[in-house]
Design a protein around this motif. Sequence first.
Motif: not given
Length: 343
Positions: A81-86
């Motif tokens: 999530x920190x890397x922008x993923x789900x």
Amino acid sequence: MRAGATTKILALALSTATLLTGCSLKEPPRQVAAVDRGEPVAVQELSDVPSLEGKTIGIAAKDILHDYSRVVYEQIQQRIEELGGKAIATQAEAKDEKHLANVENLITQAPDAIVVILGDAQTLTPALAKVDEAGIPLFTIDFQSEYSTNNVTSDNWNIGTTLARTMAEDIGGEGKILVFNGFPGVTPCRIRYESLNLVLKDYPNIEKITPELQDKYEGTIEDAKNQIQDQLRRLPEGEVDAIWSCWDMPLIGAAQAIDPLDIEGIGLYGVDAEPGALDLIQDPDSAYQFTVAQPTKSIAATSASNIARYLAGQAELVPSTSYAEPIFVTKENVEQVRSDNGI
């Protein structure tokens, strides 16, 4: 002989840095660069890792019943999530068939990648073949598979041999040991058990008491406590010099059986640095002598970073195996390890 010279050497020689390499019983470790390919990898800054924006990552964990599995499971979701993923996260409550079903259900959702955390190779391999057939990149944590793009794992050969050598030398190279051996299909346990047998070839005066004890995932502590109580009733007094397990949970139960009896001369040796095990090691009156902390946050972060690199077209930066070096914990260094690593 309890907490012998070897353990004291370990306490002095082994640093409590999160990730180490090249360490042995008598040799101080060196620090590792974060970019060493195929070597232990430190947690890297998010700015060094491609974004996972728009990517969905399926996660299938065998269980979150003990601290190691729970922290890895939580941390990899957080990192994705920190890397922008789900993250689509599932855990199988230590049930192999449910673990298999979770993997198959993730395939139907067509994520950009799937991560499998632990598992039984015989049960899970058919489902992983389906992941491969579906063209979904597979990443694993503590699970060796021919279908895995990258497996992040502690150096279990190092863990296994150091655990076995420490136990052997603490009991003076002779005596009888009880061994918990219930998970031959789980890669870390298999390696640690094979390492035990390898080391014991150099200690011919150490004998494994047979039949070996069978640990289990559910109700582990109480079951192990009952098994050790039965063994203490069955065996002559002074027959057992040490108890070995590939993880801490059975040994917490073993300590609950041994410590109230104030029995001298039985040492307990395990892996995972469960909080309950660390509490016992910190207790000078407990039989628990030695465990191994694994850098759970770094293991999870390394897996997420490798996924991000692979999906960003940087496959050449992703090794087939990323190793995380362990931290060896003794009665002499347990307070420092807990302080340095927040465990």
